[in-house]
Design a protein around this motif. Structure first.
Motif, PDB file in Angstrom:
ATOM      1  N   ALA A  80       0.814  -1.108  -0.103  1.00 42.45           N
ATOM      2  CA  ALA A  80      -0.224   0.087   0.094  1.00 42.45           C
ATOM      3  C   ALA A  80       0.679   0.996  -0.077  1.00 42.45           C
ATOM      4  CB  ALA A  80      -0.960   0.020   1.338  1.00 42.45           C
ATOM      5  N   GLU A  81       1.974   1.086   0.953  1.00 42.56           N
ATOM      6  CA  GLU A  81       2.734   2.262   0.815  1.00 42.56           C
ATOM      7  C   GLU A  81       3.287   2.724  -0.387  1.00 42.56           C
ATOM      8  OE1 GLU A  81       6.629   3.753   3.538  1.00 42.56           O
ATOM      9  OE2 GLU A  81       6.517   1.559   3.109  1.00 42.56           O
ATOM     10  N   HIS A  82       3.754   1.622  -1.314  1.00 39.77           N
ATOM     11  CA  HIS A  82       4.640   1.884  -2.503  1.00 39.77           C
ATOM     12  C   HIS A  82       3.475   2.625  -3.635  1.00 39.77           C
ATOM     13  CE1 HIS A  82       6.885   1.043  -6.045  1.00 39.77           C
ATOM     14  NE2 HIS A  82       5.773   0.533  -6.582  1.00 39.77           N
ATOM     15  N   LEU A  83       2.361   2.113  -3.399  1.00 38.86           N
ATOM     16  CA  LEU A  83       1.446   2.927  -4.153  1.00 38.86           C
ATOM     17  C   LEU A  83       0.862   4.045  -3.844  1.00 38.86           C
ATOM     18  CD1 LEU A  83      -1.086  -0.394  -5.005  1.00 38.86           C
ATOM     19  CD2 LEU A  83       0.658   0.800  -6.643  1.00 38.86           C
ATOM     20  N   TYR A  84       0.621   4.394  -2.598  1.00 33.43           N
ATOM     21  CA  TYR A  84       0.493   5.688  -2.238  1.00 33.43           C
ATOM     22  C   TYR A  84       1.643   6.699  -2.421  1.00 33.43           C
ATOM     23  CZ  TYR A  84      -3.223   3.900   0.849  1.00 33.43           C
ATOM     24  OH  TYR A  84      -4.344   3.192   1.280  1.00 33.43           O
ATOM     25  N   ALA A 128       0.802   8.752  -5.794  1.00 31.17           N
ATOM     26  CA  ALA A 128      -0.367   9.402  -5.902  1.00 31.17           C
ATOM     27  C   ALA A 128       0.003  10.966  -6.248  1.00 31.17           C
ATOM     28  CB  ALA A 128      -1.100   9.466  -4.545  1.00 31.17           C
ATOM     29  N   ASP A 129      -0.766  11.629  -7.116  1.00 32.12           N
ATOM     30  CA  ASP A 129      -0.564  13.064  -7.325  1.00 32.12           C
ATOM     31  C   ASP A 129      -0.780  13.920  -6.210  1.00 32.12           C
ATOM     32  OD1 ASP A 129      -0.041  12.858 -10.461  1.00 32.12           O
ATOM     33  OD2 ASP A 129      -1.857  11.477 -10.002  1.00 32.12           O
ATOM     34  N   LEU A 130      -1.931  13.503  -5.408  1.00 31.84           N
ATOM     35  CA  LEU A 130      -2.275  14.728  -4.421  1.00 31.84           C
ATOM     36  C   LEU A 130      -2.972  13.915  -3.087  1.00 31.84           C
ATOM     37  CD1 LEU A 130      -2.225  17.551  -3.383  1.00 31.84           C
ATOM     38  CD2 LEU A 130      -4.363  17.729  -4.589  1.00 31.84           C
ATOM     39  N   LEU A 131      -2.481  14.424  -1.892  1.00 31.64           N
ATOM     40  CA  LEU A 131      -3.475  13.789  -0.863  1.00 31.64           C
ATOM     41  C   LEU A 131      -4.149  15.068  -0.343  1.00 31.64           C
ATOM     42  CD1 LEU A 131      -4.328  12.516   1.688  1.00 31.64           C
ATOM     43  CD2 LEU A 131      -2.035  12.882   2.618  1.00 31.64           C
ATOM     44  N   LEU A 132      -5.607  15.130  -0.083  1.00 33.37           N
ATOM     45  CA  LEU A 132      -6.314  16.176   0.480  1.00 33.37           C
ATOM     46  C   LEU A 132      -6.348  15.604   1.915  1.00 33.37           C
ATOM     47  CD1 LEU A 132      -8.776  16.766  -2.107  1.00 33.37           C
ATOM     48  CD2 LEU A 132      -6.812  18.144  -1.538  1.00 33.37           C
ATOM     49  N   LYS A 133      -5.482  15.917   2.816  1.00 29.71           N
ATOM     50  CA  LYS A 133      -5.237  15.477   4.117  1.00 29.71           C
ATOM     51  C   LYS A 133      -6.427  16.049   5.093  1.00 29.71           C
ATOM     52  CE  LYS A 133      -1.940  14.738   7.902  1.00 29.71           C
ATOM     53  NZ  LYS A 133      -0.647  14.878   8.075  1.00 29.71           N
ATOM     54  N   ALA A 164       3.607   8.673   3.543  1.00 27.60           N
ATOM     55  CA  ALA A 164       3.928   7.977   1.920  1.00 27.60           C
ATOM     56  C   ALA A 164       3.452   8.789   0.809  1.00 27.60           C
ATOM     57  CB  ALA A 164       3.263   6.701   1.855  1.00 27.60           C
ATOM     58  N   PHE A 165       2.643   9.839   1.044  1.00 27.72           N
ATOM     59  CA  PHE A 165       2.245  10.554  -0.042  1.00 27.72           C
ATOM     60  C   PHE A 165       2.949  11.896  -0.291  1.00 27.72           C
ATOM     61  CE2 PHE A 165      -1.511   8.450   1.699  1.00 27.72           C
ATOM     62  CZ  PHE A 165      -2.327   8.172   0.697  1.00 27.72           C
ATOM     63  N   PRO A 166       3.489  11.993  -1.393  1.00 33.42           N
ATOM     64  CA  PRO A 166       4.435  13.153  -1.690  1.00 33.42           C
ATOM     65  C   PRO A 166       4.120  14.382  -1.964  1.00 33.42           C
ATOM     66  CG  PRO A 166       3.771  11.915  -3.852  1.00 33.42           C
ATOM     67  CD  PRO A 166       3.370  11.249  -2.870  1.00 33.42           C
ATOM     68  N   ARG A 167       2.831  14.559  -1.811  1.00 31.78           N
ATOM     69  CA  ARG A 167       2.229  15.966  -1.984  1.00 31.78           C
ATOM     70  C   ARG A 167       1.046  16.077  -1.186  1.00 31.78           C
ATOM     71  NH1 ARG A 167      -0.609  18.871  -7.225  1.00 31.78           N
ATOM     72  NH2 ARG A 167      -1.004  21.052  -6.201  1.00 31.78           N
ATOM     73  N   THR A 168       0.826  16.922  -0.273  1.00 36.87           N
ATOM     74  CA  THR A 168      -0.127  16.936   0.623  1.00 36.87           C
ATOM     75  C   THR A 168      -0.841  18.436   0.724  1.00 36.87           C
ATOM     76  OG1 THR A 168       0.495  15.332   1.920  1.00 36.87           O
ATOM     77  CG2 THR A 168      -0.909  16.849   2.994  1.00 36.87           C
ATOM     78  N   GLU A 169      -2.090  18.525   0.750  1.00 40.97           N
ATOM     79  CA  GLU A 169      -2.820  19.937   1.090  1.00 40.97           C
ATOM     80  C   GLU A 169      -3.792  19.517   2.212  1.00 40.97           C
ATOM     81  OE1 GLU A 169      -4.929  21.504  -2.152  1.00 40.97           O
ATOM     82  OE2 GLU A 169      -3.032  21.606  -3.269  1.00 40.97           O
TER      83      GLU A 169
END
Length: 350
Positions: free
Chosen positions: A147-151, A154-159, A168-173
């Motif tokens: 799961a971590e490898h796939l996350y 990702a293009d964006l995390l809306l946290k 794990a997510f490279p870009r977070t808002e």
């Protein structure tokens, strides 16, 4: 695109979908969820397209508290073994309908679907399955890594608030709490449910799986209170009312209650906080998100934290215990569904 784990992922995405179809009625929305359509229909007023698809497993549970580890591992293996035809079918459907963005909560395979389509994938969540699986011991470590490898792709995390690190997510808002807002006032809901205005009402809710072992006979020890549930299997008791789950959302029921007895699921906790209702909450063994949610609950509303055994066994003397005061009330915004809907629409040029 909602997780197959419980119904909370579906209902919080439904809050966003309703804002999308209300604010942008010409924007086509395809709602992929394995949850029943009636659950979405009761939450979304407007035109959307329902597609019953499961792209993850989450955790297999026997009931609201008990984790079935062997069944979870078996279904994860089956999911990955059958992923190629599943993703091919979803990609063909999405291409046919011109899908330009995937918003997921929070199936890891959504990344692979987006890559097949050549479109971005955004995640909207407060936890990832890597976090949950990592806490379950050595047998789940390969799945946490998967799961971590796939996350990470990702293009964006809306946290959302009440979140784990989600590293794990490279870009977070960060976004405000996504929660369904009550459509009716407390008085209107009580009138429609035939609850007297002066009654002390306790809402019992333990998620879509219900709680088959709930000792309903304990309710008879509190004749001065009215109890409210959506459990169709609940017995007929003089101080118990059953609201139809396919007609009523938890948002309205929370607003009508004086106290809620819950398990810690994101949507339920968010609705209790949004309504400001006193909340008695059980722990949730073997589910790492629970501690994060309980910490958030302690900050926002009067509360009392219980063990599952206190609910499932023995008398409910805890209902007479004074709740603890919240640590940081009034510090959250609850307009996340609108914020996220506008963010999506802006990206798509609406």
């Amino acid at each position: 695109m909602a997780s197959a784990h419980g119904w909370g992922h579906t209902t919080r995405l439904a809050a966003v979908v309703e804002r999308l179809v209300t604010l942008y009625p010409t924007l086509p929305v395809y709602f992929n969820t394995p949850a029943p359509q009636w659950l979405v229909d009761v939450h979304v007023r407007g035109c959307y397209h329902y597609r019953p698809v499961a792209l993850d497993v989450g955790i297999v549970q026997s009931n609201s508290f008990d984790l079935n580890e062997p069944a979870t591992l078996q279904r994860l293996e089956q999911l990955v073994a059958g992923a190629e035809p599943l993703l091919d079918a979803e990609a063909a459907f999405a291409q046919e309908h011109g899908v330009a963005l995937i918003v997921a909560d929070c199936p890891p395979l959504a990344v692979l679907l987006a890559q097949r389509l050549g479109v971005p994938v955004w995640y909207l969540t407060n936890f990832g399955w890597d976090f949950i699986y990592c806490a379950l011991g050595p047998r789940f470590q390969p799945w946490a890594t998967w799961a971590e490898h796939l996350y990470q792709q990702a293009d964006l995390l809306l946290k959302l608030p009440f979140a784990e690190a989600l590293s794990a997510f490279p870009r977070t808002e960060s976004v405000p709490i996504v929660v369904n807002q009550p459509r009716y006032s407390r008085a209107e809901t009580r009138a429609q449910l035939n609850l007297p205005p002066e009654a002390q009402v306790v809402l019992l809710t333990f998620g879509g799986l219900g709680l088959e072992t709930l000792p309903y006979a304990n309710l008879l020890d509190f004749p001065e209170w009215l109890f409210l549930t959506t459990d169709r299997q609940a017995p007929s008791l003089p101080n118990l009312r059953v609201a139809a789950g396919d007609q009523w959302r938890m948002a309205e029921l929370c607003a009508a209650a004086d106290l809620a007895l819950i398990k810690p699921g994101y949507s339920t906790v968010a609705e209790c906080c949004a309504c400001g209702v006193t909340t008695f909450c059980t722990g949730r063994p073997n589910f790492a998100e629970a501690a994060v949610l309980i910490a958030g609950l302690r900050e926002q509303v009067p509360h009392y934290i219980l063990t599952p055994e206190q609910v499932q066994q023995g008398p409910w003397t805890f209902l007479r215990a004074p709740p603890l005061l919240p640590l940081q009330p009034g510090t959250l915004s609850f307009d996340g569904a609108t914020v996220v809907a506008r963010r999506i629409a802006h990206f798509l040029g609406y």
